[in-house]
Scaffold this active site. Structure first.
Site, PDB file in Angstrom:
ATOM      1  N   ASN A 151      14.515  12.880  40.037  1.00 15.08           N
ATOM      2  CA  ASN A 151      15.417  12.630  38.904  1.00 15.08           C
ATOM      3  C   ASN A 151      16.315  13.813  38.564  1.00 15.08           C
ATOM      4  O   ASN A 151      17.334  13.648  37.906  1.00 15.08           O
ATOM      5  CB  ASN A 151      14.608  12.230  37.664  1.00 15.08           C
ATOM      6  N   ALA A 200      13.671  -0.703  34.209  1.00 14.97           N
ATOM      7  CA  ALA A 200      14.954  -1.430  34.217  1.00 14.97           C
ATOM      8  C   ALA A 200      16.132  -0.638  33.652  1.00 14.97           C
ATOM      9  O   ALA A 200      17.273  -0.851  34.067  1.00 14.97           O
ATOM     10  CB  ALA A 200      14.800  -2.734  33.436  1.00 14.97           C
ATOM     11  N   CYS A 326      13.669  13.923  29.500  1.00 16.42           N
ATOM     12  CA  CYS A 326      12.553  14.342  28.661  1.00 16.42           C
ATOM     13  C   CYS A 326      12.429  15.844  28.561  1.00 16.42           C
ATOM     14  O   CYS A 326      11.703  16.351  27.728  1.00 16.42           O
ATOM     15  CB  CYS A 326      11.239  13.784  29.195  1.00 16.42           C
TER      16      CYS A 326
HETATM   17  C1  LIG Z   1      11.467   9.565  38.168  1.00 17.11           C
HETATM   18  C2  LIG Z   1      11.143   9.023  36.809  1.00 17.11           C
HETATM   19  N1  LIG Z   1       9.924   8.516  36.576  1.00 17.11           N
HETATM   20  C3  LIG Z   1       9.586   8.006  35.385  1.00 17.11           C
HETATM   21  C4  LIG Z   1      10.475   7.991  34.342  1.00 17.11           C
HETATM   22  C5  LIG Z   1      10.073   7.410  33.029  1.00 17.11           C
HETATM   23  O1  LIG Z   1      10.583   6.112  32.912  1.00 17.11           O
HETATM   24  P1  LIG Z   1      10.699   5.398  31.482  1.00 17.11           P
HETATM   25  O2  LIG Z   1      11.839   6.058  30.776  1.00 17.11           O
HETATM   26  O3  LIG Z   1      10.985   3.973  31.809  1.00 17.11           O
HETATM   27  O4  LIG Z   1       9.388   5.571  30.811  1.00 17.11           O
HETATM   28  C6  LIG Z   1      11.760   8.526  34.524  1.00 17.11           C
HETATM   29  C7  LIG Z   1      12.727   8.592  33.410  1.00 17.11           C
HETATM   30  O5  LIG Z   1      13.609   9.422  33.360  1.00 17.11           O
HETATM   31  C8  LIG Z   1      12.108   9.045  35.798  1.00 17.11           C
HETATM   32  O6  LIG Z   1      13.317   9.563  36.036  1.00 17.11           O
END
Ligand SMILES: Cc1ncc(COP(=O)(O)O)c(C=O)c1O
Length: 387
Positions: A151, A200, A326
């Site tokens: 990410n 989603a 985050c």
């Molecule tokens: C690689 C990855 N995994 C998990 C998540 C978490 O997903 P969610 O926002 O649907 O909880 C994210 C969110 O940025 C992400 O980029």
């Protein structure tokens, strides 16, 4: 003021066509899928249709799709419950140093509860070493969890090769595809994936809905206690509009993937060419064109503080980020940038730009035009030096 959204890795806008598909399930088709009357059966029918269609996209069986509230829940369900349900076989989990916090912190939680976790290193572009991974598997290993696409820096890991290794060693393979689903082709059979997390809101669907693919026959228990929804693996009244919206969004993303990837790669190249003209700047992660997400560019600047750059860009109507959604509010250096070997001081000068369906060449011109004086200004006032 002109608004340019370059933070699609954090979240994407809901596609209008997705909203249209969801609308009836907020109003006249509001039933609880567990009810026996027609309101309930209509809702259940919509869920099962969506499940079948989503399964098809990743070459899974319909009953292997478990709806959840998103990526974080899917990762937790996969890791915690493969862990606890298979503790009889072993207590060893293998993951990488560049996972999203949803996997990273779940592994840390499990470590505190007696599991042994191997944290694989990555190279300077963010790739795991397959030999290292294979060598780390022991008789106590129950699960390997390696994300499909990162990410922060966009690296696409060799999941098919990892799946093959895991299958030959008889250990479960989980992959987090939150950033890649809808952007890259995924086939759980060809890639030997046993569990896959998706969300989603990263592919123009609604927030608060995702799924976990669980290969048939996998030993796994529910994370929460409650009713027998989702074949007992995920209790709670189903989010019908969310599920319908996710299906619509995923199918649109699949159809438009190729065209979008070509467009985004071109724009990404334009950004890289423009930014590298600024002195003491670089790209984090693999170069454009290598195994990386087409929409992600992670830039680095010496003598510049990332958060200040984000705020000054925001004043110009440009939305970008320093890292994952985050971690932007914590001033800790990104664990991903640290894992690719970036010096601490250089980690603070990173900027993540993530493109999307609505991004145009004009937007990129505007971004480049505004970025240059911001970098210059921040260097002038930097206590670290620069000009
Ligand atoms: C690689 C990855 N995994 C998990 C998540 C978490 O997903 P969610 O926002 O649907 O909880 C994210 C969110 O940025 C992400 O980029």
């Amino acid at each position: 003021m002109k608004q340019v959204y370059l933070d699609h890795a954090a979240t994407t806008p809901l596609d209008k066509r997705v909203l249209d598909a969801m609308k009836p399930y907020f109003s006249e088709k509001f039933g609880n899928a567990s009810s026996l009357h027609s309101f309930g059966t209509d809702a259940m029918e919509a869920i099962e249709k969506a499940r079948e269609s989503i399964a098809k996209v990743i070459n899974a069986k319909s009953e292997e799709i478990v709806f959840t509230s998103g990526g974080t829940e899917s990762d937790n369900l996969a890791l915690q419950e493969i862990g606890y349900s298979n503790r009889g076989k072993g207590n060893h989990i293998i993951t990488t140093k560049i996972e999203h916090h949803a996997v990273e912190n779940t592994c840390k939680f499990l470590e505190k509860d007696g599991f042994e976790v191997t944290w694989l290193d990555v190279d300077k572009e963010g790739f795991v070493d397959l030999n290292e991974l294979e060598k780390s598997i022991t008789g106590k290993t129950i699960l390997v969890s390696v994300m499909h696409a990162n990410n922060e820096i966009g690296t696409i890991e060799p999941v098919a090769e990892i799946g093959k290794i895991c299958k030959s060693k008889g250990v479960y393979f989980h992959t987090d595809t939150v950033q890649s689903l809808g952007k890259e082709k995924i086939d759980v059979e060809a890639m030997n994936i046993d569990l896959l997390s998706a969300s989603a809101h990263k592919f123009y669907g609604p927030k608060g809905i995702g799924f976990l693919y669980v290969r048939k026959g996998t030993k796994i228990n529910p994370l929460m206690q409650g009713g027998i929804h989702e074949k007992g693996l995920r209790p709670g009244t189903e989010n019908v509009p969310g599920i319908v919206g996710m299906e619509k969004a995923l199918n649109l993303a699949e159809k438009e993937m190729e065209k979008e990837n070509i467009k985004e790669r071109k724009l990404a190249k334009k950004i890289v060419e423009g930014v590298l003209k600024i002195e003491n700047s670089w790209i984090n992660g693999p170069p454009v064109g290598k195994k990386r997400l087409s929409n992600n560019i992670n830039l680095g600047f010496d003598f510049v503080e990332g958060e200040s750059m984000v705020l000054m860009l925001s004043d110009k109507g440009i939305a970008a980020s320093t890292g994952s959604a985050c971690s932007t509010k914590s001033l800790k250096p990104s664990h991903v940038l640290r894992a690719i070997g970036l010096q601490l001081v250089k980690c603070h000068g990173s900027l993540r730009v993530s493109l999307g369906k609505g991004t145009s060449a004009k937007d990129i011109n505007y971004f480049l035009q505004e970025l240059k004086p911001i970098v210059k200004r921040l260097r002038e006032i930097s206590p670290l030096g620069g000009k």
